[in-house]
Design a protein around this motif. Structure first.
Motif, PDB file in Angstrom:
ATOM      1  N   LEU A  51       0.831  -1.203   0.000  1.00  0.00           N
ATOM      2  CA  LEU A  51       0.000   0.000   0.000  1.00  0.00           C
ATOM      3  C   LEU A  51       0.870   1.258   0.000  1.00  0.00           C
ATOM      4  O   LEU A  51       0.595   2.222  -0.724  1.00  0.00           O
ATOM      5  N   CYS A  85       2.474   1.922  -3.315  1.00  0.00           N
ATOM      6  CA  CYS A  85       1.482   2.390  -4.288  1.00  0.00           C
ATOM      7  C   CYS A  85       0.892   3.744  -3.884  1.00  0.00           C
ATOM      8  O   CYS A  85      -0.070   4.206  -4.498  1.00  0.00           O
ATOM      9  N   VAL A 112      -0.830   4.617  -1.348  1.00  0.00           N
ATOM     10  CA  VAL A 112      -2.145   4.593  -0.702  1.00  0.00           C
ATOM     11  C   VAL A 112      -1.892   4.832   0.781  1.00  0.00           C
ATOM     12  O   VAL A 112      -1.323   3.991   1.473  1.00  0.00           O
ATOM     13  N   TYR A 164      -9.553   0.183   3.406  1.00  0.00           N
ATOM     14  CA  TYR A 164      -8.737  -0.965   3.006  1.00  0.00           C
ATOM     15  C   TYR A 164      -8.674  -1.912   4.201  1.00  0.00           C
ATOM     16  O   TYR A 164      -8.149  -1.554   5.257  1.00  0.00           O
ATOM     17  N   HIS A 176     -12.264  -2.109   0.227  1.00  0.00           N
ATOM     18  CA  HIS A 176     -11.336  -2.986  -0.481  1.00  0.00           C
ATOM     19  C   HIS A 176     -10.774  -3.991   0.523  1.00  0.00           C
ATOM     20  O   HIS A 176     -10.065  -3.601   1.462  1.00  0.00           O
ATOM     21  N   LEU A 215      -8.135  -6.646   1.061  1.00  0.00           N
ATOM     22  CA  LEU A 215      -6.922  -7.179   0.448  1.00  0.00           C
ATOM     23  C   LEU A 215      -6.875  -8.688   0.684  1.00  0.00           C
ATOM     24  O   LEU A 215      -7.048  -9.156   1.808  1.00  0.00           O
ATOM     25  N   LEU A 274      -4.151  -4.506  -5.948  1.00  0.00           N
ATOM     26  CA  LEU A 274      -4.088  -3.080  -6.266  1.00  0.00           C
ATOM     27  C   LEU A 274      -3.893  -2.848  -7.759  1.00  0.00           C
ATOM     28  O   LEU A 274      -4.423  -1.897  -8.327  1.00  0.00           O
ATOM     29  N   ALA A 294      -7.135  -2.909  -9.508  1.00  0.00           N
ATOM     30  CA  ALA A 294      -8.145  -1.975  -9.002  1.00  0.00           C
ATOM     31  C   ALA A 294      -8.867  -1.306 -10.159  1.00  0.00           C
ATOM     32  O   ALA A 294      -8.265  -0.981 -11.182  1.00  0.00           O
ATOM     33  N   VAL A 298      -5.003   4.371  -7.784  1.00  0.00           N
ATOM     34  CA  VAL A 298      -3.946   3.529  -7.262  1.00  0.00           C
ATOM     35  C   VAL A 298      -2.941   3.276  -8.375  1.00  0.00           C
ATOM     36  O   VAL A 298      -3.284   2.707  -9.410  1.00  0.00           O
ATOM     37  N   VAL A 338       0.555   1.425  -9.301  1.00  0.00           N
ATOM     38  CA  VAL A 338       1.515   0.433  -8.861  1.00  0.00           C
ATOM     39  C   VAL A 338       2.841   0.700  -9.563  1.00  0.00           C
ATOM     40  O   VAL A 338       2.935   0.609 -10.783  1.00  0.00           O
TER      41      VAL A 338
END
Length: 308
Positions: free
Chosen positions: A38, A41, A43, A197, A243, A245, A276, A279, A285, A287
């Motif tokens: 996370l 990325c 987030v 999340y 979300h 995970l 992610l 997504a 998001v 990556v």
């Protein structure tokens, strides 16, 4: 410190992103990989709420948010051994089993670990707003601690009944938050989160046929927690963008076994990156390429940390 029921919403702060971390003992290593994915990325949470080991991971990230903090958390976890958290003693065990004590493992080792690593003394001093879920022993109700001394709150949230001693804060005796609220999604919404999340630890025992009494108990508990999580996600989908995970293909590890921490971290990291990466458009998001390559290779060899 004023404990607050999760049914009492905090004022203001609407539209925030929350990380919700569940309990699970040594399986909390999975969350370490998820947190790193996370962070890489970009987030970032505006609030963190956790139960049991999830509260401990959340407390660390609340003090050290970002990539560097997640990498340092990984280093701490890789150094952990069973005795650092569950120091078994025949004397303490016998006292508990004979009714001379209400627990079989003292919490002094866990207290020392928390005091050594948590970078603030009070919950309200964390860089990211932090909320710790506990269970009031007398009523069985979930209590969310958002202010006051950090270490006692974390000891309360991780106080597995019969294993660790209960913790008294104010006039309340508190134990493991997972009893009343294992994955506090609704509490996050009432604290002002609109994007959530969820970082579960996964339940590897569900993929195995129980062969003994302990296996049967773990299988039944995991099934109950899984179904409760599914129901809470479904009932709150209209209130927040949720979300969950995934924690996929986990090895069958006991919640007190720290011998496979590296493998669990890698599993959490790669499964979170895949989630992610997939997504839907519009979730903002991104990556990074180096993270994508790590996920493809099923390895955790991150590039140099970016500033948090």
């Amino acid at each position: 410190m004023r404990p607050r029921s999760p049914h009492q919403a905090s004022p203001g702060g609407s539209g925030r992103t929350a990380f919700v971390l569940s309990g699970g003992g040594s399986l909390g290593a999975v969350q370490v990989g998820m947190l790193q994915a996370l962070a890489e990325c970009d987030v970032r949470p505006q609030l963190l709420i956790g139960t049991s080991v999830g509260a401990v991971n959340a407390a660390w990230m609340a003090g050290y948010p970002g990539v560097e903090g997640s990498q340092k958390l990984r280093e701490i976890w890789l150094a952990l051994r069973r005795g650092d958290v569950f120091p078994l003693s025949p004397w303490d065990g016998a006292r508990g089993l004979l009714g001379r004590s209400n627990h079989v493992i003292p919490n002094h080792k866990l207290r020392a670990l928390l005091e050594r690593h948590i970078p603030y003394s009070r919950l309200e001093d964390a860089m990211v707003p932090l909320h710790i879920v506990t269970t009031e022993l007398k009523s069985g109700r979930a209590m969310v601690l958002s202010s006051g001394s950090a270490v006692p709150a974390l000891l309360a949230s991780t106080a597995i009944p019969g294993v660790f001693p209960p913790v008294t804060i104010g006039r309340r005796t508190l134990v493991d938050g997972g009893i009343a609220n294992h994955t506090p999604i609704a509490a996050a919404i009432e604290l002002g989160a609109s994007r959530i999340y969820v970082l579960p630890v996964g339940y590897p025992w569900l993929n195995q046929e129980p062969t003994n009494a302990l296996g049967m108990a773990l299988h039944a508990l995991a099934r109950f927690v899984e179904q409760k999580l599914d129901a809470e996600v479904e009932s709150n989908r209209s209130l927040a963008d949720i979300h969950v995970l995934p924690a996929l293909d986990l090895p069958p590890v006991s919640p007190a076994d720290f011998s496979r921490t590296k493998e669990l971290i890698e599993k959490g990291y790669t499964s979170a990156l895949r989630h992610l990466r997939a997504a839907p458009a519009g979730t903002n998001v991104e990556v990074p390429r180096e993270a994508t390559e790590a996920a493809k290779g099923l390895k955790l060899d991150p590039s140099p940390a970016r500033a948090a």
